[in-house]
Design a protein around this motif. Sequence first.
Motif, PDB file in Angstrom:
ATOM      1  N   LEU A   1      -3.719  -0.954  15.687  1.00 17.68           N
ATOM      2  CA  LEU A   1      -5.124  -0.658  15.426  1.00 17.68           C
ATOM      3  C   LEU A   1      -6.038  -1.383  16.392  1.00 17.68           C
ATOM      4  O   LEU A   1      -7.082  -0.869  16.778  1.00 17.68           O
ATOM      5  CB  LEU A   1      -5.491  -1.058  13.990  1.00 17.68           C
ATOM      6  CG  LEU A   1      -5.052  -0.111  12.899  1.00 17.68           C
ATOM      7  CD1 LEU A   1      -5.364  -0.705  11.532  1.00 17.68           C
ATOM      8  CD2 LEU A   1      -5.708   1.234  13.050  1.00 17.68           C
ATOM      9  N   THR A   2      -5.662  -2.575  16.811  1.00 21.51           N
ATOM     10  CA  THR A   2      -6.532  -3.355  17.674  1.00 21.51           C
ATOM     11  C   THR A   2      -6.310  -3.079  19.154  1.00 21.51           C
ATOM     12  O   THR A   2      -7.249  -3.130  19.934  1.00 21.51           O
ATOM     13  CB  THR A   2      -6.338  -4.861  17.410  1.00 21.51           C
ATOM     14  OG1 THR A   2      -4.953  -5.177  17.553  1.00 21.51           O
ATOM     15  CG2 THR A   2      -6.807  -5.226  16.018  1.00 21.51           C
ATOM     16  N   LYS A   3      -5.069  -2.775  19.556  1.00 29.52           N
ATOM     17  CA  LYS A   3      -4.766  -2.574  20.977  1.00 29.52           C
ATOM     18  C   LYS A   3      -4.679  -1.110  21.383  1.00 29.52           C
ATOM     19  O   LYS A   3      -4.576  -0.802  22.556  1.00 29.52           O
ATOM     20  CB  LYS A   3      -3.465  -3.283  21.333  1.00 29.52           C
ATOM     21  CG  LYS A   3      -3.552  -4.782  21.182  1.00 29.52           C
ATOM     22  CD  LYS A   3      -2.244  -5.442  21.524  1.00 29.52           C
ATOM     23  CE  LYS A   3      -2.345  -6.939  21.293  1.00 29.52           C
ATOM     24  NZ  LYS A   3      -1.064  -7.608  21.493  1.00 29.52           N
ATOM     25  N   GLY A   4      -4.691  -0.205  20.435  1.00 28.49           N
ATOM     26  CA  GLY A   4      -4.626   1.220  20.742  1.00 28.49           C
ATOM     27  C   GLY A   4      -3.216   1.686  21.078  1.00 28.49           C
ATOM     28  O   GLY A   4      -2.235   1.014  20.799  1.00 28.49           O
ATOM     29  N   TYR A   5      -3.145   2.864  21.684  1.00 27.04           N
ATOM     30  CA  TYR A   5      -1.872   3.449  22.097  1.00 27.04           C
ATOM     31  C   TYR A   5      -1.628   3.099  23.564  1.00 27.04           C
ATOM     32  O   TYR A   5      -2.512   3.261  24.398  1.00 27.04           O
ATOM     33  CB  TYR A   5      -1.917   4.976  21.985  1.00 27.04           C
ATOM     34  CG  TYR A   5      -1.967   5.501  20.583  1.00 27.04           C
ATOM     35  CD1 TYR A   5      -0.802   5.829  19.913  1.00 27.04           C
ATOM     36  CD2 TYR A   5      -3.175   5.705  19.935  1.00 27.04           C
ATOM     37  CE1 TYR A   5      -0.840   6.341  18.625  1.00 27.04           C
ATOM     38  CE2 TYR A   5      -3.230   6.211  18.655  1.00 27.04           C
ATOM     39  CZ  TYR A   5      -2.047   6.521  18.006  1.00 27.04           C
ATOM     40  OH  TYR A   5      -2.093   7.025  16.738  1.00 27.04           O
ATOM     41  N   TRP A   6      -0.427   2.652  23.884  1.00 26.31           N
ATOM     42  CA  TRP A   6      -0.025   2.386  25.266  1.00 26.31           C
ATOM     43  C   TRP A   6       1.279   3.108  25.545  1.00 26.31           C
ATOM     44  O   TRP A   6       2.246   2.955  24.807  1.00 26.31           O
ATOM     45  CB  TRP A   6       0.180   0.889  25.498  1.00 26.31           C
ATOM     46  CG  TRP A   6      -1.081   0.156  25.775  1.00 26.31           C
ATOM     47  CD1 TRP A   6      -1.806  -0.583  24.887  1.00 26.31           C
ATOM     48  CD2 TRP A   6      -1.776   0.093  27.015  1.00 26.31           C
ATOM     49  NE1 TRP A   6      -2.920  -1.104  25.513  1.00 26.31           N
ATOM     50  CE2 TRP A   6      -2.915  -0.706  26.820  1.00 26.31           C
ATOM     51  CE3 TRP A   6      -1.543   0.629  28.281  1.00 26.31           C
ATOM     52  CZ2 TRP A   6      -3.825  -0.988  27.839  1.00 26.31           C
ATOM     53  CZ3 TRP A   6      -2.447   0.352  29.291  1.00 26.31           C
ATOM     54  CH2 TRP A   6      -3.562  -0.446  29.060  1.00 26.31           C
ATOM     55  N   PHE A   7       1.287   3.899  26.611  1.00 27.46           N
ATOM     56  CA  PHE A   7       2.493   4.608  27.040  1.00 27.46           C
ATOM     57  C   PHE A   7       2.795   4.213  28.478  1.00 27.46           C
ATOM     58  O   PHE A   7       1.881   4.042  29.290  1.00 27.46           O
ATOM     59  CB  PHE A   7       2.295   6.119  26.956  1.00 27.46           C
ATOM     60  CG  PHE A   7       2.128   6.625  25.556  1.00 27.46           C
ATOM     61  CD1 PHE A   7       3.222   7.030  24.812  1.00 27.46           C
ATOM     62  CD2 PHE A   7       0.871   6.691  24.975  1.00 27.46           C
ATOM     63  CE1 PHE A   7       3.069   7.501  23.523  1.00 27.46           C
ATOM     64  CE2 PHE A   7       0.702   7.155  23.686  1.00 27.46           C
ATOM     65  CZ  PHE A   7       1.805   7.560  22.950  1.00 27.46           C
ATOM     66  N   PHE A   8       4.073   4.081  28.788  1.00 31.06           N
ATOM     67  CA  PHE A   8       4.475   3.672  30.128  1.00 31.06           C
ATOM     68  C   PHE A   8       5.516   4.653  30.670  1.00 31.06           C
ATOM     69  O   PHE A   8       6.474   5.003  29.984  1.00 31.06           O
ATOM     70  CB  PHE A   8       5.079   2.268  30.090  1.00 31.06           C
ATOM     71  CG  PHE A   8       5.626   1.825  31.402  1.00 31.06           C
ATOM     72  CD1 PHE A   8       4.797   1.299  32.371  1.00 31.06           C
ATOM     73  CD2 PHE A   8       6.975   1.944  31.673  1.00 31.06           C
ATOM     74  CE1 PHE A   8       5.304   0.894  33.597  1.00 31.06           C
ATOM     75  CE2 PHE A   8       7.486   1.545  32.889  1.00 31.06           C
ATOM     76  CZ  PHE A   8       6.654   1.024  33.844  1.00 31.06           C
ATOM     77  N   PHE A   9       5.304   5.076  31.909  1.00 27.77           N
ATOM     78  CA  PHE A   9       6.251   5.949  32.600  1.00 27.77           C
ATOM     79  C   PHE A   9       6.485   5.384  33.996  1.00 27.77           C
ATOM     80  O   PHE A   9       5.658   4.653  34.532  1.00 27.77           O
ATOM     81  CB  PHE A   9       5.705   7.374  32.726  1.00 27.77           C
ATOM     82  CG  PHE A   9       5.339   8.007  31.420  1.00 27.77           C
ATOM     83  CD1 PHE A   9       6.299   8.564  30.594  1.00 27.77           C
ATOM     84  CD2 PHE A   9       4.012   8.070  31.007  1.00 27.77           C
ATOM     85  CE1 PHE A   9       5.961   9.159  29.393  1.00 27.77           C
ATOM     86  CE2 PHE A   9       3.657   8.664  29.816  1.00 27.77           C
ATOM     87  CZ  PHE A   9       4.633   9.210  29.003  1.00 27.77           C
ATOM     88  N   GLU A  10       7.597   5.766  34.594  1.00 26.99           N
ATOM     89  CA  GLU A  10       7.884   5.382  35.971  1.00 26.99           C
ATOM     90  C   GLU A  10       8.420   6.597  36.704  1.00 26.99           C
ATOM     91  O   GLU A  10       9.262   7.337  36.183  1.00 26.99           O
ATOM     92  CB  GLU A  10       8.914   4.252  36.001  1.00 26.99           C
ATOM     93  CG  GLU A  10       9.117   3.676  37.379  1.00 26.99           C
ATOM     94  CD  GLU A  10      10.035   2.468  37.375  1.00 26.99           C
ATOM     95  OE1 GLU A  10      10.678   2.242  38.401  1.00 26.99           O
ATOM     96  OE2 GLU A  10      10.102   1.772  36.347  1.00 26.99           O
ATOM     97  N   HIS A  11       7.913   6.826  37.917  1.00 26.28           N
ATOM     98  CA  HIS A  11       8.385   7.932  38.750  1.00 26.28           C
ATOM     99  C   HIS A  11       8.429   7.484  40.196  1.00 26.28           C
ATOM    100  O   HIS A  11       7.406   7.064  40.749  1.00 26.28           O
ATOM    101  CB  HIS A  11       7.473   9.161  38.592  1.00 26.28           C
ATOM    102  CG  HIS A  11       7.915  10.330  39.385  1.00 26.28           C
ATOM    103  ND1 HIS A  11       7.215  10.796  40.471  1.00 26.28           N
ATOM    104  CD2 HIS A  11       9.008  11.133  39.274  1.00 26.28           C
ATOM    105  CE1 HIS A  11       7.844  11.841  40.976  1.00 26.28           C
ATOM    106  NE2 HIS A  11       8.937  12.048  40.276  1.00 26.28           N
TER     107      HIS A  11
END
Length: 148
Positions: free
Chosen positions: A23-33
């Motif tokens: 709730l405090t940090k939000g959504y974080w998604f990580f990808f590598e290409h």
Amino acid sequence: MLINPTIEQHDEKRRDKMSQVSLTKGYWFFFEHEGNDISMFGSVWNGKENVSFNNEIVSSFRNLNKFKSEHSFSKNGHNYKVCTHMTNMLRGTLVVSLYCDDELLQTETLSQIGKDKPSKRFFSKTFLWFLVFGFAVGMLAGYFNLFG
């Protein structure tokens, strides 16, 4: 050039910290290409979405009224697309997919409420935030005599 201030350039544990939701940090998604870091941040509170390529923000906007969004950008001779889809509003389930040259590379899914996150804790925190916010608005309205 906009730099994403929430990601430290030389953080070796960045990947572990990225794919998370709260709730405090939000959504974080990580990808590598091809050795490049591609990250997507989504705010739980104001709908702000940022997509970064090697820590440079390449796309940013607010998404308050749609369940889907699309961020497109070109880097290193490739056309990238990051697509988001809120599949379950009650659970806070967000699916993010990374495309390169119209080919799906990777998809990740995160939820506010899941097997490892008890729903009572989530609703208690949310209720507490709304209670504090409501109290503050009530106090300001009373102080400035907005309804009298």
